[in-house]
Design a protein around this motif. Structure first.
Motif, mmCIF file in Angstrom:
data_model
loop_
_atom_site.group_PDB
_atom_site.id
_atom_site.type_symbol
_atom_site.label_atom_id
_atom_site.label_comp_id
_atom_site.label_asym_id
_atom_site.label_seq_id
_atom_site.Cartn_x
_atom_site.Cartn_y
_atom_site.Cartn_z
ATOM 1 N N PRO A 283 44.584 38.423 38.526
ATOM 2 C CA PRO A 283 43.588 37.378 38.816
ATOM 3 C C PRO A 283 42.570 37.157 37.702
ATOM 4 O O PRO A 283 42.148 38.102 37.044
ATOM 5 N N ASP A 284 42.228 35.903 37.535
ATOM 6 C CA ASP A 284 41.145 35.518 36.636
ATOM 7 C C ASP A 284 39.893 35.467 37.511
ATOM 8 O O ASP A 284 39.809 34.640 38.418
ATOM 9 N N ASN A 404 37.395 22.734 34.371
ATOM 10 C CA ASN A 404 36.888 23.450 33.180
ATOM 11 C C ASN A 404 36.059 24.677 33.548
ATOM 12 O O ASN A 404 34.975 24.896 33.008
ATOM 13 N N LEU A 405 36.548 25.467 34.482
ATOM 14 C CA LEU A 405 35.772 26.634 34.911
ATOM 15 C C LEU A 405 36.132 27.883 34.116
ATOM 16 O O LEU A 405 35.545 28.932 34.310
ATOM 17 N N LYS A 406 37.144 27.761 33.236
ATOM 18 C CA LYS A 406 37.571 28.939 32.478
ATOM 19 C C LYS A 406 36.820 28.975 31.154
ATOM 20 O O LYS A 406 37.341 28.541 30.133
ATOM 21 N N ASN A 407 35.630 29.491 31.203
ATOM 22 C CA ASN A 407 34.808 29.515 29.990
ATOM 23 C C ASN A 407 35.387 30.509 28.975
ATOM 24 O O ASN A 407 35.444 31.711 29.244
ATOM 25 N N PRO A 408 35.830 30.019 27.806
ATOM 26 C CA PRO A 408 36.490 30.925 26.849
ATOM 27 C C PRO A 408 35.544 31.962 26.252
ATOM 28 O O PRO A 408 35.989 32.920 25.634
ATOM 29 N N LYS A 412 35.949 38.672 31.638
ATOM 30 C CA LYS A 412 35.794 39.436 32.884
ATOM 31 C C LYS A 412 37.001 40.351 33.092
ATOM 32 O O LYS A 412 38.013 39.943 33.651
ATOM 33 N N PRO A 413 36.870 41.593 32.629
ATOM 34 C CA PRO A 413 37.959 42.539 32.828
ATOM 35 C C PRO A 413 38.026 43.035 34.271
ATOM 36 O O PRO A 413 37.018 43.039 34.981
ATOM 37 N N ASN A 466 40.422 37.928 32.146
ATOM 38 C CA ASN A 466 40.536 36.471 32.291
ATOM 39 C C ASN A 466 41.936 36.033 32.725
ATOM 40 O O ASN A 466 42.474 35.037 32.238
ATOM 41 N N GLY A 467 42.540 36.806 33.611
ATOM 42 C CA GLY A 467 43.838 36.424 34.156
ATOM 43 C C GLY A 467 45.016 36.814 33.282
ATOM 44 O O GLY A 467 46.151 36.461 33.586
#
Ligand code: ASP
Length: 569
Positions: A283-284, A404-408, A412-413, A466-467
């Motif tokens: 999971p991300d 656009n919720l996946k902020n590069p 988040k490990p 991050n997934g």
């Protein structure tokens, strides 16, 4: 130094007046009639040259990527370029030598190139001249260096293990190498150093690591290479907790050193909970949205159609995330009949996906249960348990992409623990290891071996960031009988165990220590550090998605004589 007194990235104001020699490739030429301005580039940077036409011979032709050597004086530049370190000076050239010319270029050697991936791979050496690729290789080098330093300081010994080994059943297919000297016998390229690192622990090496090439004959995927690099580690006298603590420390160190990012403590959840909460084992968690279970609510409120479903689950997408009208467009595209959605509008009315079982009353029940506020969107999936979770897991990711919720820049490990030991494979009608056959089952689950092997949890763990699965490992079996039992459950006969793993089981009888380890994907990690763009951009000479290197044209046919020599004809 014949070729240079300085490189193209180091001269500055303090060098004004010096006589220098530089060598580099021509990045840019501007012809101003009686003068040329030329930018030359090497590994270190770019320097501007100013050349008067008088000083060059007639018919002297220069073009992009020609390699030249110049002598001249460092002078102050009239129009400064603050974007580059050499931007305050230029070289007034007194002598110019052509070291090599260049063909016209297949694509532009600029940070933003016009070359597509195929052409860049064909001329990879030109692609490497571009800053983004060069910088990626530098980053990769720094990551390897930091890894070596950190692990060495912490008592890990780097030891090389063989690449040419036997075919093992580690999970993927191995590449096979025919033996010339031993007719009809084959080596296989190591999928990982797994058995050898365990043998090193038996050999009394306390902690091992290796930055190692591994080979897996797997189908193409854009984030996967058939030859890839692992940071492979093993430790003696450890349990799951020890491994997770140490390697959390390692990953934090890498992020701090390489990116100057301080990571928060890593949460850990079980595999079972990961599937339950996110519908995936990787999971991300950058954007929340865990699944909410609705079966109890639905039974209690007696919601007819949904009552008969095996599972109903939902997610809430906060108003802050879906303010755009874009989401309406997205919702219209959703065709899956086992989904429905409710959008709570700012005027406190609702729009929804029009399923006939939805009415005002039911909508209100859900809105209350999710504590939704105007602007929120609720998204539901129902049906068979496994499918409903998988499907909502996929849509959760799609929504995150869409909004656009996946902020590069956010990392988040998450540790996933207790993966199942075995899974049933329909094709072969056999059990298969989820991690690999050397992974220890949890002691309390061993009794399931008789009747319910799928229910055995293992002492394994994956590190997801991050997934993306960045690392994976386990505590190993260190008991001969248990190892034999697992091999048998994987469908190996006593004879096969003896033939394939006899040497390994034998080693168990000489005081094997408890041990465990992990391997991180170096290519994936370096790609992730730069925002997870394209794994190929972090490998000097990658294979394409079909496992080919189009520059050297491999794989390729072998001549008949060679095949004969290898006993293949
Ligand atoms: N050898 C394993 C792999 O390549 C990693 C490990 O269990 O340490 O996935």
């Amino acid at each position: 130094m014949i070729y240079r007194t300085h490189n193209c990235g180091e001269l500055s104001r303090k060098d004004i007046g010096k006589e220098v020699t530089l060598s580099g490739w021509i990045q840019k030429i501007r012809n101003l009639g009686s003068l040329f301005f030329i930018d030359i580039r090497d590994y270190f940077g770019v320097t501007q040259l100013i050349i008067s036409k008088k000083s060059v011979k007639k018919n002297f032709f220069l073009g992009k990527e020609f390699l030249i050597k110049v002598k001249g004086k460092v002078v102050k530049r009239l129009s400064k370029n603050n974007n580059i370190p050499t931007g305050e000076i230029e070289i007034s050239v007194s002598h110019i030598d052509l070291l090599n010319s260049s063909l016209s270029l297949p694509f532009s050697i600029e940070n933003e190139t016009d070359g597509n991936e195929e052409i860049r791979m064909f001329y990879r050496y030109l692609d490497i001249r571009r800053n983004p690729i060069k910088n990626n290789l530098i980053l990769r080098h720094n990551l390897s260096l930091e890894t070596r330093n950190f692990l060495s300081k912490n008592g890990f010994l780097e030891i090389e293990t063989p690449t040419l080994i036997n075919y093992t059943s580690e999970g993927a297919r191995s590449f096979v190498v025919p033996s010339r000297r031993h007719p009809n016998k084959f080596y296989a390229l190591a999928q990982s150093p797994q058995l050898f690192k365990q043998l090193l622990m038996i050999g009394g090496i306390d902690k091992y690591f290796q930055i190692v090439k591994c080979f897996r004959d797997e189908d193409s995927r854009s984030d996967r290479q058939i030859e890839f690099t692992q940071i492979d580690c093993e430790m003696s006298f450890v349990e799951v907790h020890d491994v997770l603590i140490f390697f959390e420390h390692f990953i934090k160190h890498i992020f701090k050193e390489i990116k100057n990012i301080s990571l928060d403590p890593f949460p850990s959840i079980s595999y079972y909970d990961a599937i339950k909460m996110y519908g995936t084992d990787s999971p991300d968690i950058r954007f929340g949205m865990p699944f909410i279970e609705l079966n109890d609510l639905i039974q209690k409120k007696n919601i007819n159609f949904l009552k008969i479903q095996e599972l109903v689950i939902g997610i809430k997408i906060n108003k802050s995330h879906n303010t755009h009208e874009k989401i309406n467009f997205f919702l219209k595209k959703i065709k899956n009949p086992n989904f429905f959605w409710i959008k709570y509008l700012y005027d406190r009315t609702f729009i929804h996906s029009n399923q006939n079982f939805l009415n005002k009353e039911i909508i209100k029940i859900f809105v209350k249960h999710f504590e939704a506020i105007p602007g929120d969107l609720l998204f539901f999936s129902y049906g068979k348990e496994k499918k409903a979770r998988e499907e909502l897991g996929k849509i959760r990711i799609k929504i995150a992409d869409f909004l656009n919720l996946k902020n590069p820049n956010v990392f988040k490990p998450l540790w996933i623990k207790d993966l199942p030991l075995l899974e049933w494979e329909n094709e072969s009608k056999k059990y298969k290891s989820v991690h690999h056959p050397f992974t220890s089952p949890k002691e309390e689950d061993i009794d399931f071996l008789k009747n319910n092997p799928e229910n055995i949890r293992s002492k394994s763990y994956d590190l997801i960031i991050n997934g993306i699965e960045i690392g994976s490992g386990s505590i190993r079996i260190h008991n001969k009988n248990v190892q034999n039992l697992i091999f048998k459950h994987l469908g190996l006969s006593q004879k096969e165990i003896e033939y394939k793993y006899g040497f390994f089981i034998k080693a168990f009888e000489y005081g094997i220590p408890p041990h465990g380890g992990i391997a991180f994907g170096l290519d994936r990690l370096v790609n992730l550090l730069e925002g997870n763009k394209n794994i190929k951009d972090f490998i000097a000479f990658p294979k394409n998605n079909y496992g080919k290197d189009i520059m050297i044209n491999t794989p390729s046919f072998l001549e008949k004589e060679k095949l004969k020599e290898l006993h293949l004809r």
